[in-house]
Write a protein that holds these residues in place. Sequence first.
Motif, PDB file in Angstrom:
ATOM      1  N   GLN A   1       0.941  -1.214  -0.002  1.00  0.00           N
ATOM      2  CA  GLN A   1       0.090   0.079   0.116  1.00  0.00           C
ATOM      3  C   GLN A   1       0.826   1.238  -0.094  1.00  0.00           C
ATOM      4  OE1 GLN A   1      -2.513  -0.494   3.478  1.00  0.00           O
ATOM      5  NE2 GLN A   1      -3.901  -1.808   2.174  1.00  0.00           N
ATOM      6  N   LEU A   2       1.790   1.093   0.620  1.00  0.00           N
ATOM      7  CA  LEU A   2       2.925   2.394   0.713  1.00  0.00           C
ATOM      8  C   LEU A   2       3.657   2.720  -0.739  1.00  0.00           C
ATOM      9  CD1 LEU A   2       3.819   4.419   2.490  1.00  0.00           C
ATOM     10  CD2 LEU A   2       5.840   2.776   3.000  1.00  0.00           C
ATOM     11  N   THR A   3       3.497   3.680  -1.310  1.00  0.00           N
ATOM     12  CA  THR A   3       3.839   4.023  -2.732  1.00  0.00           C
ATOM     13  C   THR A   3       4.782   5.523  -2.680  1.00  0.00           C
ATOM     14  OG1 THR A   3       1.974   5.049  -3.295  1.00  0.00           O
ATOM     15  CG2 THR A   3       2.310   2.862  -3.785  1.00  0.00           C
ATOM     16  N   ILE A   4       5.633   5.485  -3.593  1.00  0.00           N
ATOM     17  CA  ILE A   4       6.369   6.729  -3.967  1.00  0.00           C
ATOM     18  C   ILE A   4       5.918   7.166  -5.130  1.00  0.00           C
ATOM     19  CG2 ILE A   4       8.674   7.950  -4.374  1.00  0.00           C
ATOM     20  CD1 ILE A   4       9.583   5.830  -2.102  1.00  0.00           C
ATOM     21  N   GLU A   5       5.713   8.507  -5.400  1.00  0.00           N
ATOM     22  CA  GLU A   5       5.402   9.000  -6.727  1.00  0.00           C
ATOM     23  C   GLU A   5       6.362  10.279  -7.233  1.00  0.00           C
ATOM     24  OE1 GLU A   5       1.674  11.451  -9.040  1.00  0.00           O
ATOM     25  OE2 GLU A   5       1.719  11.176  -6.869  1.00  0.00           O
ATOM     26  N   SER A   6       6.756   9.999  -8.104  1.00  0.00           N
ATOM     27  CA  SER A   6       7.593  11.267  -8.546  1.00  0.00           C
ATOM     28  C   SER A   6       6.848  12.527  -9.402  1.00  0.00           C
ATOM     29  CB  SER A   6       8.714  10.893  -9.627  1.00  0.00           C
ATOM     30  OG  SER A   6       9.559  11.824 -10.346  1.00  0.00           O
ATOM     31  N   VAL A   7       6.982  13.540  -8.806  1.00  0.00           N
ATOM     32  CA  VAL A   7       6.239  14.768  -9.323  1.00  0.00           C
ATOM     33  C   VAL A   7       7.279  15.822  -9.830  1.00  0.00           C
ATOM     34  CG1 VAL A   7       4.227  16.430  -9.062  1.00  0.00           C
ATOM     35  CG2 VAL A   7       4.540  14.191  -7.729  1.00  0.00           C
ATOM     36  N   PRO A   8       7.183  16.267 -11.035  1.00  0.00           N
ATOM     37  CA  PRO A   8       6.479  15.308 -12.246  1.00  0.00           C
ATOM     38  C   PRO A   8       7.250  14.080 -12.232  1.00  0.00           C
ATOM     39  CG  PRO A   8       8.298  16.886 -13.018  1.00  0.00           C
ATOM     40  CD  PRO A   8       8.210  17.032 -11.596  1.00  0.00           C
ATOM     41  N   PRO A   9       6.678  13.290 -13.332  1.00  0.00           N
ATOM     42  CA  PRO A   9       6.860  11.953 -13.453  1.00  0.00           C
ATOM     43  C   PRO A   9       8.342  11.707 -14.127  1.00  0.00           C
ATOM     44  CG  PRO A   9       4.721  12.017 -14.131  1.00  0.00           C
ATOM     45  CD  PRO A   9       5.324  13.512 -13.860  1.00  0.00           C
ATOM     46  N   SER A  10       8.606  12.607 -14.961  1.00  0.00           N
ATOM     47  CA  SER A  10       9.935  12.695 -15.482  1.00  0.00           C
ATOM     48  C   SER A  10      10.386  14.054 -15.146  1.00  0.00           C
ATOM     49  CB  SER A  10      10.017  12.529 -17.054  1.00  0.00           C
ATOM     50  OG  SER A  10       9.498  11.084 -17.233  1.00  0.00           O
ATOM     51  N   ALA A  11      11.549  14.115 -14.463  1.00  0.00           N
ATOM     52  CA  ALA A  11      12.378  15.424 -14.022  1.00  0.00           C
ATOM     53  C   ALA A  11      13.405  15.921 -15.134  1.00  0.00           C
ATOM     54  CB  ALA A  11      12.941  15.447 -12.706  1.00  0.00           C
ATOM     55  N   ALA A  12      12.912  17.268 -15.305  1.00  0.00           N
ATOM     56  CA  ALA A  12      14.158  18.015 -16.028  1.00  0.00           C
ATOM     57  C   ALA A  12      15.387  18.514 -15.462  1.00  0.00           C
ATOM     58  CB  ALA A  12      13.442  19.097 -16.914  1.00  0.00           C
ATOM     59  N   GLU A  13      16.373  18.331 -15.656  1.00  0.00           N
ATOM     60  CA  GLU A  13      17.774  18.641 -15.183  1.00  0.00           C
ATOM     61  C   GLU A  13      17.614  20.196 -14.867  1.00  0.00           C
ATOM     62  OE1 GLU A  13      22.690  18.414 -15.943  1.00  0.00           O
ATOM     63  OE2 GLU A  13      21.153  18.639 -17.482  1.00  0.00           O
ATOM     64  N   GLY A  14      17.955  20.448 -13.576  1.00  0.00           N
ATOM     65  CA  GLY A  14      17.911  21.851 -13.014  1.00  0.00           C
ATOM     66  C   GLY A  14      16.594  22.456 -12.541  1.00  0.00           C
ATOM     67  N   LYS A  15      15.431  21.603 -12.535  1.00  0.00           N
ATOM     68  CA  LYS A  15      14.150  21.487 -12.050  1.00  0.00           C
ATOM     69  C   LYS A  15      14.002  21.021 -10.972  1.00  0.00           C
ATOM     70  CE  LYS A  15      13.030  24.209 -15.802  1.00  0.00           C
ATOM     71  NZ  LYS A  15      12.686  25.739 -15.427  1.00  0.00           N
ATOM     72  N   ASP A  16      13.009  21.293  -9.886  1.00  0.00           N
ATOM     73  CA  ASP A  16      12.787  20.641  -8.760  1.00  0.00           C
ATOM     74  C   ASP A  16      11.842  19.517  -8.957  1.00  0.00           C
ATOM     75  OD1 ASP A  16      14.174  22.851  -7.596  1.00  0.00           O
ATOM     76  OD2 ASP A  16      12.275  23.630  -6.593  1.00  0.00           O
ATOM     77  N   VAL A  17      12.030  18.417  -8.159  1.00  0.00           N
ATOM     78  CA  VAL A  17      11.313  17.224  -8.346  1.00  0.00           C
ATOM     79  C   VAL A  17      10.927  16.809  -6.798  1.00  0.00           C
ATOM     80  CG1 VAL A  17      13.391  15.750  -8.457  1.00  0.00           C
ATOM     81  CG2 VAL A  17      11.361  14.927  -9.211  1.00  0.00           C
ATOM     82  N   LEU A  18       9.684  16.275  -6.724  1.00  0.00           N
ATOM     83  CA  LEU A  18       9.171  15.915  -5.343  1.00  0.00           C
ATOM     84  C   LEU A  18       8.812  14.346  -5.510  1.00  0.00           C
ATOM     85  CD1 LEU A  18       8.047  16.892  -2.498  1.00  0.00           C
ATOM     86  CD2 LEU A  18       5.862  16.839  -3.574  1.00  0.00           C
ATOM     87  N   LEU A  19       9.395  13.571  -4.323  1.00  0.00           N
ATOM     88  CA  LEU A  19       9.280  12.310  -4.266  1.00  0.00           C
ATOM     89  C   LEU A  19       8.044  12.304  -3.153  1.00  0.00           C
ATOM     90  CD1 LEU A  19      12.710  10.446  -4.309  1.00  0.00           C
ATOM     91  CD2 LEU A  19      10.998  10.809  -6.213  1.00  0.00           C
ATOM     92  N   ARG A  20       6.723  11.989  -3.873  1.00  0.00           N
ATOM     93  CA  ARG A  20       5.524  12.227  -2.966  1.00  0.00           C
ATOM     94  C   ARG A  20       5.379  10.708  -2.521  1.00  0.00           C
ATOM     95  NH1 ARG A  20       0.789  15.046  -5.624  1.00  0.00           N
ATOM     96  NH2 ARG A  20       2.084  16.914  -5.068  1.00  0.00           N
TER      97      ARG A  20
ATOM     98  N   SER B   1       7.438  13.306   2.618  1.00  0.00           N
ATOM     99  CA  SER B   1       7.811  13.393   0.954  1.00  0.00           C
ATOM    100  C   SER B   1       9.312  14.184   0.835  1.00  0.00           C
ATOM    101  CB  SER B   1       6.934  14.261   0.088  1.00  0.00           C
ATOM    102  OG  SER B   1       5.385  13.799  -0.032  1.00  0.00           O
ATOM    103  N   LEU B   2       9.984  13.757  -0.035  1.00  0.00           N
ATOM    104  CA  LEU B   2      11.360  14.032  -0.269  1.00  0.00           C
ATOM    105  C   LEU B   2      11.395  15.129  -1.508  1.00  0.00           C
ATOM    106  CD1 LEU B   2      14.329  14.229   0.581  1.00  0.00           C
ATOM    107  CD2 LEU B   2      14.571  12.234  -1.262  1.00  0.00           C
ATOM    108  N   LEU B   3      11.906  16.616  -1.079  1.00  0.00           N
ATOM    109  CA  LEU B   3      12.231  17.295  -2.362  1.00  0.00           C
ATOM    110  C   LEU B   3      13.358  17.433  -2.731  1.00  0.00           C
ATOM    111  CD1 LEU B   3      10.884  19.784  -4.063  1.00  0.00           C
ATOM    112  CD2 LEU B   3      11.655  21.286  -2.171  1.00  0.00           C
ATOM    113  N   LEU B   4      13.803  17.405  -4.026  1.00  0.00           N
ATOM    114  CA  LEU B   4      15.405  17.470  -4.524  1.00  0.00           C
ATOM    115  C   LEU B   4      15.002  18.878  -5.172  1.00  0.00           C
ATOM    116  CD1 LEU B   4      16.089  14.048  -5.413  1.00  0.00           C
ATOM    117  CD2 LEU B   4      16.854  15.266  -3.480  1.00  0.00           C
ATOM    118  N   LYS B   5      15.898  19.722  -4.804  1.00  0.00           N
ATOM    119  CA  LYS B   5      15.928  21.248  -5.859  1.00  0.00           C
ATOM    120  C   LYS B   5      16.981  20.912  -6.642  1.00  0.00           C
ATOM    121  CE  LYS B   5      14.600  23.974  -1.635  1.00  0.00           C
ATOM    122  NZ  LYS B   5      14.776  25.244  -0.807  1.00  0.00           N
ATOM    123  N   LYS B   6      16.704  21.639  -8.027  1.00  0.00           N
ATOM    124  CA  LYS B   6      17.612  21.664  -9.104  1.00  0.00           C
ATOM    125  C   LYS B   6      18.208  20.271  -9.422  1.00  0.00           C
ATOM    126  CE  LYS B   6      18.669  26.485  -8.310  1.00  0.00           C
ATOM    127  NZ  LYS B   6      19.632  27.711  -8.039  1.00  0.00           N
ATOM    128  N   ALA B   7      17.328  19.294  -9.779  1.00  0.00           N
ATOM    129  CA  ALA B   7      17.887  18.085 -10.021  1.00  0.00           C
ATOM    130  C   ALA B   7      18.930  17.995 -11.095  1.00  0.00           C
ATOM    131  CB  ALA B   7      16.608  17.401 -10.379  1.00  0.00           C
TER     132      ALA B   7
END
Length: 236
Positions: free
Chosen positions: A35-54, A106-112
């Motif tokens: 039941q426990l899941t991780i979702e990448s937001v957005p599903p595909s991250a662009a280099e230099g943009k923020d991405v959230l592992l929700r 959730s884990l936020l990665l800035k400027k991926a």
Amino acid sequence: MESPSALAHRGSIPWQGLLLAASLLTLWSLPTTAQLTIESVPPSAAEGKDVLLRVHNLPGFLGGYVWFKGQSVDSDLQIASYVIDAQEIHPGPAYSQRATIYPNGSLLLKKATLKDTGNYTLLAIKGNFQGEIVTGQLRVYQPVGKPALRASSATVAEQKDAVVLTCLTNDTGISIRWLFKNQILPHTDRMKLSRDNSTLTIDPVRREDAGAYQCEVFNPVSSRKSDPFRLDVYYG
């Protein structure tokens, strides 16, 4: 050896207790909860943009979280731990200042960066030191550059000549499509594409083949078109 549940105590979970639980749970190799899941937001991250592992479907009565870079609960790969009651983040060996853990796990990665691509594992620790583990994947893509189009000839004779168009790009891990008069090129039995779509051969050419051609390169986060190339077909 005592089980992790035997380490339960009253009150909030201290940081040291969280790390001890993470260490013991590594040895116990708890199974992943469906039941426990991780979702990448957005599903595909662009280099230099923020991405959230929700994180979705967290269990109740949690004491804290521990994030790891990889597919396992390995202390050497620990990004950071988060104590919920104290609202404290404690960095691990794999920590980066670009990383932030939120109270909801959730884990936020800035400027991926491209190096952020890979698996991430979350250990959710309950108040009784029992835990649930889930692994998710993050993919970071570099925006594509503008391709160039090269032609074997700009002027050809109908039913006599062939033309070869080549899409030139320095990008890797991309897809290529062909455009004719700013529309997706309709394929005919006179047209042949290379395996990677980078080369288009028309043999023989006909008068309806005259016009502007472009190639477009794309990946999940970006796309770029070449400048138009005009093919002239003589007939009569």
